[in-house]
Design an enzyme around this catalytic site. Structure first.
Site, PDB file in Angstrom:
ATOM      1  N   LYS A  68       0.805  -1.228   0.000  1.00  0.00           N
ATOM      2  CA  LYS A  68       0.000   0.000   0.000  1.00  0.00           C
ATOM      3  C   LYS A  68       0.840   1.281   0.000  1.00  0.00           C
ATOM      4  CE  LYS A  68      -4.036  -1.972   2.292  1.00  0.00           C
ATOM      5  NZ  LYS A  68      -5.082  -1.788   3.292  1.00  0.00           N
ATOM      6  N   ASN A  89      -4.831   1.959  -1.667  1.00  0.00           N
ATOM      7  CA  ASN A  89      -5.324   0.571  -1.751  1.00  0.00           C
ATOM      8  C   ASN A  89      -6.159   0.322  -3.007  1.00  0.00           C
ATOM      9  OD1 ASN A  89      -7.755   1.831  -1.117  1.00  0.00           O
ATOM     10  ND2 ASN A  89      -8.469   0.121   0.136  1.00  0.00           N
ATOM     11  N   ASP A 105      -9.851   2.736   2.471  1.00  0.00           N
ATOM     12  CA  ASP A 105      -9.902   2.094   3.792  1.00  0.00           C
ATOM     13  C   ASP A 105     -10.626   2.976   4.821  1.00  0.00           C
ATOM     14  OD1 ASP A 105      -8.646  -0.304   3.147  1.00  0.00           O
ATOM     15  OD2 ASP A 105      -6.649   0.499   3.510  1.00  0.00           O
ATOM     16  N   GLY A 132       0.044   1.871   9.247  1.00  0.00           N
ATOM     17  CA  GLY A 132      -0.691   2.306   8.062  1.00  0.00           C
ATOM     18  C   GLY A 132      -2.199   2.214   8.257  1.00  0.00           C
TER      19      GLY A 132
HETATM   20  P1  ATR Z   1      -0.628  -1.906   9.477  1.00  0.00           P
HETATM   21  O1  ATR Z   1      -0.284  -1.342   8.138  1.00  0.00           O
HETATM   22  O2  ATR Z   1      -1.534  -3.088   9.437  1.00  0.00           O
HETATM   23  O3  ATR Z   1      -1.093  -0.858  10.420  1.00  0.00           O
HETATM   24  P2  ATR Z   1       1.980  -1.782  10.671  1.00  0.00           P
HETATM   25  O4  ATR Z   1       2.219  -0.480   9.984  1.00  0.00           O
HETATM   26  O5  ATR Z   1       3.073  -2.797  10.706  1.00  0.00           O
HETATM   27  O6  ATR Z   1       0.735  -2.520  10.046  1.00  0.00           O
HETATM   28  O7  ATR Z   1       1.500  -1.440  12.171  1.00  0.00           O
HETATM   29  C1  ATR Z   1       1.329  -2.422  13.144  1.00  0.00           C
HETATM   30  C2  ATR Z   1       0.883  -1.766  14.454  1.00  0.00           C
HETATM   31  O8  ATR Z   1       0.805  -2.772  15.469  1.00  0.00           O
HETATM   32  C3  ATR Z   1       1.843  -0.694  14.966  1.00  0.00           C
HETATM   33  O9  ATR Z   1       1.120   0.303  15.646  1.00  0.00           O
HETATM   34  C4  ATR Z   1       2.698  -1.495  15.949  1.00  0.00           C
HETATM   35  O10 ATR Z   1       3.328  -0.729  16.953  1.00  0.00           O
HETATM   36  P3  ATR Z   1       4.730   0.033  16.623  1.00  0.00           P
HETATM   37  O11 ATR Z   1       4.365   1.254  15.827  1.00  0.00           O
HETATM   38  O12 ATR Z   1       5.290   0.360  17.955  1.00  0.00           O
HETATM   39  O13 ATR Z   1       5.554  -0.965  15.852  1.00  0.00           O
HETATM   40  C5  ATR Z   1       1.648  -2.391  16.566  1.00  0.00           C
HETATM   41  N1  ATR Z   1       2.222  -3.577  17.211  1.00  0.00           N
HETATM   42  C6  ATR Z   1       2.733  -4.677  16.607  1.00  0.00           C
HETATM   43  N2  ATR Z   1       3.180  -5.567  17.539  1.00  0.00           N
HETATM   44  C7  ATR Z   1       2.956  -4.985  18.759  1.00  0.00           C
HETATM   45  C8  ATR Z   1       3.203  -5.386  20.133  1.00  0.00           C
HETATM   46  N3  ATR Z   1       3.762  -6.576  20.408  1.00  0.00           N
HETATM   47  N4  ATR Z   1       2.822  -4.541  21.106  1.00  0.00           N
HETATM   48  C9  ATR Z   1       2.254  -3.343  20.842  1.00  0.00           C
HETATM   49  N5  ATR Z   1       2.012  -2.916  19.571  1.00  0.00           N
HETATM   50  C10 ATR Z   1       2.346  -3.716  18.546  1.00  0.00           C
END
Ligand code: ATR
Length: 272
Positions: A68, A89, A105, A132
């Protein structure tokens, strides 16, 4: 002879995407001569794939993980919504071969809540996560008039979203339970609770019983968060509706018919 139009979804991996099932259901339901295909494309091949869409007779695509944001340099134009969210998207291929990107989205998220009667303009929403997906959710909620509190493990990302969209405050991840008092909506946009991921741990004690709780993932349909919220009496909205609604603008642009999101489509996606 009716021209057969083809659209598709580009992702890596792509085999779990429900989009082909959904768009082909609509094509059949409306008797449209068209096709919607899954397109497995590795990130390294994304540019080449985008450049050759027109020659392959493809009139538009959806993009899913991990493309994306990666797709932005390959597009001729993006609209204001996609620019604010920083991700695309949905792409239209014009007859002249131009690639025009948008992001549906935010629309899908808002429509899902609207159809569930769960929108409350001027309300307070707590958004967990700042990736995202969170950007699209925050755009939708600010446009609907919510005040946002964004809690993320990496606070700088929450602060950046708050700055982009306004009406928002960023707090630390450890604050996620404390900020639930007087919330009207709780949204999980993190990957926690997704299949094969650890569950989201959050203390819901302070969350008002009238608040709506929603998760944007749909695998599983009932995440541990939704199960816990349901048990304490909150209204819950699952993520499948967001997927269905985000597909509407693309289908209409490519195939010339605004499709309906209804119980029959949901049933088809779950059990068809
Ligand atoms: P998407 O595009 O689906 O939003 P992403 O950009 O990888 O995917 O974002 C994932 C989100 O889940 C982020 O907010 C991430 O927190 P960080 O910005 O600190 O990385 C959060 N996330 C993933 N694993 C996590 C965990 N174990 N605890 C808390 N937050 C988590």
């Amino acid at each position: 002879m009716t021209e057969l139009r083809t659209a598709g979804v580009i992702g890596w991996p792509i085999k779990h995407s429900l989009s082909p099932k959904m768009h082909n259901y609509w094509l059949k339901a409306y008797g449209i001569a068209g096709d919607y295909i899954p397109m497995p494309v590795q990130p390294d091949n994304l540019g080449e794939t985008m450049r050759t869409l027109k020659d392959k007779g493809i009139c538009g695509v959806n993009l899913t993980v991990p493309h994306k944001e990666l797709v932005l340099p390959f597009l001729d134009e993006i609209d204001e919504t996609a620019r604010q969210i920083g991700a695309v998207n949905t792409v239209m291929v014009t007859p002249g071969g131009k690639l025009i990107g948008t992001n549906t989205d935010a629309y899908g998220f808002a429509e899902n809540l609207r159809q569930a009667g769960a929108l409350k303009p001027k309300g307070k929403a707590v958004v967990l996560g700042a990736g995202g997906a969170a950007r699209a959710v925050c755009k939708a909620l600010v446009d609907e008039g919510y005040r946002l509190v964004i809690a993320n493990r990496t606070p700088d990302k929450a602060r950046a979203i708050a700055k982009t969209f306004g009406s928002s405050e960023a707090v630390g991840w450890e604050q996620r339970g404390a900020v639930l008092a007087d919330a009207d909506l709780l949204v999980n946009t993190t990957s926690l609770g997704l299949e094969k991921q650890p569950p989201l741990e959050i203390d819901l004690t302070l969350l008002p019983k009238e608040a709506v709780v929603t998760d944007i993932v749909y695998a599983p349909l009932k995440t541990p968060l939704l199960a816990e919220a349901e048990k304490r009496g909150n209204i819950t909205v699952d993520g499948l509706g967001m997927l269905m609604h985000q597909g509407v603008p693309g289908f209409e642009a490519w195939f010339g018919k605004r499709p309906l999101v209804d119980a029959a489509l949901r049933e088809h996606l779950l059990h068809g």
